[in-house]
Design a protein around this motif. Structure first.
Motif, short mmCIF file in Angstrom:
data_model
loop_
_atom_site.label_atom_id
_atom_site.label_comp_id
_atom_site.label_asym_id
_atom_site.label_seq_id
_atom_site.Cartn_x
_atom_site.Cartn_y
_atom_site.Cartn_z
N CYS A 686 -42.91 42.61 15.15
CA CYS A 686 -41.53 42.10 15.05
C CYS A 686 -40.84 42.15 16.41
N THR A 687 -41.13 43.20 17.15
CA THR A 687 -40.53 43.32 18.48
C THR A 687 -41.05 42.26 19.44
N LEU A 688 -42.36 41.95 19.37
CA LEU A 688 -42.98 41.01 20.31
C LEU A 688 -42.83 39.56 19.89
N LEU A 689 -42.39 39.31 18.64
CA LEU A 689 -42.41 37.94 18.13
C LEU A 689 -41.52 36.99 18.93
N PRO A 690 -40.25 37.30 19.21
CA PRO A 690 -39.42 36.33 19.96
C PRO A 690 -40.01 36.00 21.33
N THR A 691 -40.57 37.00 22.01
CA THR A 691 -41.16 36.74 23.33
C THR A 691 -42.42 35.91 23.21
N ALA A 692 -43.23 36.18 22.19
CA ALA A 692 -44.48 35.44 22.04
C ALA A 692 -44.24 33.97 21.76
N PHE A 693 -43.16 33.63 21.07
CA PHE A 693 -42.87 32.23 20.78
C PHE A 693 -42.60 31.43 22.04
N THR A 694 -42.12 32.08 23.07
CA THR A 694 -41.80 31.37 24.31
C THR A 694 -42.75 31.68 25.45
N ASP A 695 -43.67 32.60 25.24
CA ASP A 695 -44.61 32.98 26.29
C ASP A 695 -45.68 31.90 26.44
N GLU A 696 -45.85 31.39 27.66
CA GLU A 696 -46.83 30.34 27.90
C GLU A 696 -48.26 30.87 27.83
N ASP A 697 -48.45 32.15 28.08
CA ASP A 697 -49.79 32.72 28.03
C ASP A 697 -50.27 32.96 26.61
N ALA A 698 -49.37 33.06 25.68
CA ALA A 698 -49.75 33.27 24.28
C ALA A 698 -50.05 31.93 23.62
N THR A 699 -51.14 31.87 22.89
CA THR A 699 -51.54 30.64 22.22
C THR A 699 -50.89 30.57 20.84
N VAL A 700 -50.94 29.36 20.27
CA VAL A 700 -50.38 29.17 18.93
C VAL A 700 -51.14 30.01 17.91
N ARG A 701 -52.44 30.11 18.10
CA ARG A 701 -53.26 30.90 17.18
C ARG A 701 -52.85 32.37 17.21
N GLN A 702 -52.55 32.89 18.37
CA GLN A 702 -52.15 34.29 18.47
C GLN A 702 -50.79 34.53 17.82
N VAL A 703 -49.85 33.59 18.02
CA VAL A 703 -48.54 33.74 17.36
C VAL A 703 -48.69 33.62 15.86
N ALA A 704 -49.54 32.72 15.41
CA ALA A 704 -49.77 32.58 13.97
C ALA A 704 -50.39 33.85 13.40
N ALA A 705 -51.29 34.49 14.17
CA ALA A 705 -51.88 35.74 13.69
C ALA A 705 -50.83 36.84 13.57
N MET A 706 -49.88 36.87 14.51
CA MET A 706 -48.79 37.85 14.40
C MET A 706 -47.99 37.62 13.12
N LEU A 707 -47.63 36.37 12.86
CA LEU A 707 -46.89 36.08 11.62
C LEU A 707 -47.75 36.39 10.40
N GLY A 708 -49.08 36.14 10.52
CA GLY A 708 -49.95 36.47 9.40
C GLY A 708 -49.96 37.96 9.10
N PHE A 709 -49.98 38.77 10.15
CA PHE A 709 -49.90 40.22 9.94
C PHE A 709 -48.59 40.59 9.27
N LEU A 710 -47.49 40.04 9.75
CA LEU A 710 -46.17 40.41 9.22
C LEU A 710 -46.02 39.99 7.76
N PHE A 711 -46.46 38.77 7.43
CA PHE A 711 -46.25 38.29 6.07
C PHE A 711 -47.25 38.90 5.09
N SER A 712 -48.52 39.04 5.50
CA SER A 712 -49.51 39.57 4.57
C SER A 712 -49.36 41.08 4.38
N MET A 713 -48.85 41.80 5.37
CA MET A 713 -48.65 43.24 5.25
C MET A 713 -47.22 43.59 4.83
#
Length: 935
Positions: A686-713
């Motif tokens: 949750c803390t890293l999510l806003p930064t990851a959405f705008t971070d150019e080094d983070a891929t869409v798959r990685q951001v989706a995995a973060m949301l997957g962790f948050l929603f499934s857990m």
């Protein structure tokens, strides 16, 4: 040798002075070199402690060694071999040669970490002088064998990576993969005798009319010394060693190491003589001819004692025997293909021709032919006689031309054609005749009356191989096999480390010959034979620890919570015996080794959360008990808290889901570490999510995995006192600019209830209707595809969005996007494709004839109903909700029963037109309408 005088080589010195004056127009450097050679030989011959110079894997050295041991019967044999390898030599009797004595260290203390693991090997073959010395010393009562070379630790202390002189390789040296039996070990070769002056080697090869050094040695040293007496052999080998030493490049690291080795060996020998009081005349010093002609001050029993041997490091060394082979020795030491096999064949011939009884360790396996002759009782020593000058006569004697053995050459020619046909060559009798004649022709061109095996090898390549190699073996390899083959050694059961013996014992119920090379099939029926379940555990651990191919499952798998009742394996433990032996250096059981490796992986400085979770999963799969998984899981929590990136989010999500599913189905309660991990991971992402959405080094798959962790857990996290507001704030603070991440954010808002399905569909329609945004629409679709990871409930909407894109996007936009969609699904969405395929199969018609009349579900509802629905949602619990409940009375009854409410329908018309229950509970009606609209 005792009894020699200064004038022993007077005649030779005179001849060399005259030659130097003739060829160099007077005294100078040449005279100094030539006379220096004689001085080196004279010095070594006059040494009271007899020096026996050898060349590694030389049949002539082995024959001379066996003959000299029977004549002299020394009481002490000093051998040029790492001093810490001495305890292993008695285990050679439990092996089949060739094998290699190995020192191995996995954890280093005092060496750079990148050097680990450290490994030193010393290969031993039957056709080697050191084996004759070892067999004599170990099987003769009252004889002591002393290893005097530097220790394995000093091998690396004196090593300077990146500054060592490159070892020249033969022109047709075997490929590097054939050295797999030795791995990446540093080779210690007794009797390394080869010119270190490139111009000298090139000169010898050119004037000797040979292609590589192995052939030159065979022709000009091996054959002439095969039948020579002891004094001639010794003086010639000393002369060769002195020549190569004096013409070696100076001031190099290798020269300094060689001199330090010689100082070390003479220091150790003098220490032993002083401690035991042994007469030097009763000793024999076996070393390489290069070191026998040493000029260091510590040389001899009367040399100086100024050399100080430094202490060893704190590195813990393990020692053992590993299998070796002729090809591995050739590849490791840069010898020509087949040279060691040819040496073994020549050794067998020399034993039969000279009638010398070689020494062989009692109980040595692999006996056969003349090499298997039993060692007889020691005879009385022959009295020592003064050494005469044998060099002058040997150097002035013309070469002896062996007569052509037509029967032997003809047999070779027929056999190579037969072997070539078996390997796919279109060879015939004419090729056998051609090989026969070409061998004689090549020998004549090289001034030989009898073709050597190398002449025959060249002739066979010329006449049979031609342009192509139809199989996996070329003709040069076929000839090497025919001349003796790539003999592969084997370490016997009694010489194996405890771990390897334990593996063989635990796999005994399989009734397989596990030490045999090659692949064997093992069938395990755990239902009929429950004891095989333990064998299955061992095999799965070996698959995890050994190289690929040592234990390969054909049928059956092992996953969390799943175990096969029948398995089929291909085992090649005999082929990978070296790897199994090296496991024994790390522990006494494979469970201990696996636990150590998992700990090493998890606690590595660069370990990530994903790698630690992988270690947790492997510990759960292969090791019984919860101690190690709980410890590593707790460490995973610490690693996660220290991470500031999201690179491993997809792997973390995948492994946490698997572990949670396993613990929920197989354990009464969840382990405390995984509850803490989910709780910490929820706050962390949750803390890293806003930064990851705008971070150019983070891929869409990685951001989706973060949301997957948050929603499934989310359910488990909320039960552990996490706050859902934190996730809502993180999503509200996210403001991506990339189209794919924007689509991912829309999906997340839909999952949270902040964006309805109708609004999401309206946004997509707006994108398709905007000409400026249409080229970027495929990127939005890519974001929706990745959104299936955190929000799998959007599968039908993604199918709808993709279908609309295919129907409305122009071809110039759609066609270039298709490869991107396919690669996206293949690389990052392999687990998402089944969701789309199932949904497509449910929505689209199954027959082609139905396609023309088919109407997509998202277009079946009239636009007016959609507008009415939106108006009703804005108005609250008005007439729309009432009409909806009246239309679906069964749903309302089910919901009323679930809530524990009682009531009856009140209708003013023949059909149901209203519900008093809905009027009494307007909030329930609104919630039900929203649920139906989103589904």
């Amino acid at each position: 040798m005792t009894g020699t005088t200064e004038g022993t080589f007077a005649a030779l010195r005179t001849q060399l002075r005259e030659a130097a004056a003739t060829f160099a127009d007077g005294p100078g450097a040449l005279e100094g070199i030539l006379l220096g050679l004689v001085d080196d030989v004279d010095r070594a011959v006059r040494e009271p402690l007899e020096i026996f110079p050898v060349c590694h894997h030389s049949p002539a050295s082995a024959i001379a060694m066996a003959r000299r041991l029977r004549e002299k019967q020394p009481k002490v044999v000093y051998l040029e071999l790492c001093e810490d390898m001495a305890p292993l030599l008695t285990e050679l009797r439990n092996c089949r040669l060739p094998v290699a004595v190995q020192a191995f260290a996995t954890e280093t203390d005092g060496f750079p970490a990148e050097w680990s693991p450290l490994s030193v090997v010393a290969p031993i073959t039957e056709a080697s002088a050191e084996y004759q010395a070892i067999a004599y010393a170990l099987d003769t009562p009252g004889v002591e064998l002393v290893l005097v070379d530097r220790s394995s630790d000093h091998v690396f202390q004196w090593d300077e990576r990146g500054t060592r002189d490159a070892e020249p390789a033969e022109t047709d040296a075997p490929p590097a993969e054939e050295a797999a039996l030795h791995g990446d070990a540093v080779g210690v070769e007794l009797g390394d005798l080869r010119p270190r002056f490139a111009e000298l080697e090139e000169h010898l090869l050119r004037h000797g009319r040979v292609r590589h050094w192995s052939e030159w040695w065979h022709q000009y040293v091996e054959m002439p010394l095969g039948d020579s007496d002891h004094d001639t052999y010794r003086q010639v080998m000393l002369l060769i060693g002195s020549l190569f030493r004096r013409l070696a490049p100076g001031d190099s690291h290798r020269v300094r190491v060689d001199e330090d080795r010689e100082r070390h060996m003479w220091t150790r020998m003098r220490e032993h003589l002083a401690a035991t009081g042994t007469d030097p005349a009763d000793c024999l010093y076996v070393c390489g001819a290069f070191h026998a002609a040493s000029r260091v001050e510590e040389f001899g029993v009367h040399g100086t004692d100024t050399f100080e041997i430094g202490p060893r490091t704190a590195t813990k060394w393990q020692h053992g025997l590993i299998p070796s082979s002729h090809a591995a020795i050739e590849a490791h030491f840069g010898l020509a293909t087949g040279s060691v096999s040819i040496a073994a064949t020549l050794w067998a011939k020399n034993v039969g021709r000279t009638r010398v009884r070689p020494y062989r360790l009692a109980g040595q396996s692999g006996a056969g032919g003349p090499r298997a002759r039993k060692t007889v009782a020691a005879t009385a020593p022959v009295p020592e006689l003064p050494a005469a000058d044998r060099l002058t006569g040997f150097l002035g004697r013309p070469p002896v031309l062996d007569r052509l053995d037509e029967a032997e050459l003809l047999g070779w020619s027929v056999e190579v054609v037969r072997a070539a046909r078996r390997n796919g060559y279109l060879a015939s009798t004419a090729d056998a005749i051609a090989v026969f004649e070409t061998s004689i022709l090549l020998a004549g061109m090289r001034d030989r009356a009898k073709p050597t095996p190398y002449d025959f090898q060249d002739a066979a390549v010329t006449c049979i191989e031609k342009d192509t190699v139809p199989g996996r073996r070329d003709v040069r390899h076929i000839v090497a096999i025919m001349m003796g083959g790539d003999r592969i050694g084997q370490v016997g059961y009694d010489a194996l480390p405890p771990l390897a013996r334990d593996v063989h014992d635990r796999l005994a119920p399989l009734n397989l010959r596990l030490q045999q090379r090659g692949v064997q099939r093992a069938l395990l029926d755990m239902t009929g034979r429950p004891e095989l379940e333990r064998c299955s555990d061992v095999l799965w651990m070996l698959r995890r620890l050994l190289p690929q191919g040592a234990a390969r499952p054909i049928m059956g798998e092992r996953k969390l919570g799943e175990r096969s009742i029948q398995e089929s394996w291909d085992l090649a433990l005999g082929t990978h015996q070296r790897a199994l032996i090296e496991l024994g250096y790390e522990g006494v059981s494979i469970e201990q080794v696996l636990e150590q490796r998992l700990r090493r992986t998890a606690y590595a400085p660069r370990a990530t959360t994903a790698t630690v979770l992988e270690a947790v999963e492997d510990a759960t799969l292969y090791l019984r008990g919860r101690r190690l998984p709980d410890e590593l899981g707790t460490h995973a929590l610490e690693v996660l808290s220290a991470e500031r990136g999201v690179d491993g989010a997809p792997e973390v999500l995948r492994r946490v889901r698997r572990l949670l599913a396993y613990y929920r189905t197989g354990e009464p309660v969840l382990p405390p570490w995984i509850e803490s991990f989910v709780k910490a991971g929820y706050a962390h992402y949750c803390t890293l999510l806003p930064t990851a959405f705008t971070d150019e080094d983070a891929t869409v798959r990685q951001v989706a995995a973060m949301l997957g962790f948050l929603f499934s857990m989310e359910g488990l996290a909320l039960s552990l006192s996490c706050d859902r507001t934190q996730l809502e704030l993180a999503v509200a603070q996210s403001h991506p600019r990339d189209p794919s991440r924007t689509a991912l954010l829309w999906a997340a808002r839909t999952q949270l209830g902040h964006l309805s399905r109708a609004d999401l569909r309206a946004r997509c329609d707006e994108l398709l209707g905007n000409p400026l945004v249409v080229p970027a629409y495929p990127r939005y679709l890519s974001g929706f595809v990745h959104a299936l990871e955190p929000v799998p409930g959007l599968t039908d909407f993604v199918v709808e969005a993709v279908s609309n894109a295919f129907g409305r996007l122009p071809d110039p936009v759609l066609l270039p996007w298709l490869p991107t969609l396919i690669t996206t699904l293949r690389s990052g969405g392999a687990e998402l494709a089944p969701l789309l395929i199932r949904e497509v199969g449910r929505i689209f018609p199954g027959r082609l004839a139905e396609l023309d009349a088919w109407v997509p579900p998202w277009q079946a509802q009239p636009q007016a109903d959609a507008e009415a629905g939106r108006t009703a949602r804005r108005a609250g619990a008005g007439g729309g909700a009432h009409a909806l409940l009246v239309t679906h009375p069964a749903t309302c009854d089910a919901l009323a029963n679930l809530l524990g409410c009682e009531g009856t329908w009140r209708t003013a018309a023949p059909g149901p037109s209203g519900a008093a229950l809905a009027a009494r509970h307007p909030d329930t009606a609104v919630a039900l309408e929203a649920l139906l609209a989103s589904g």
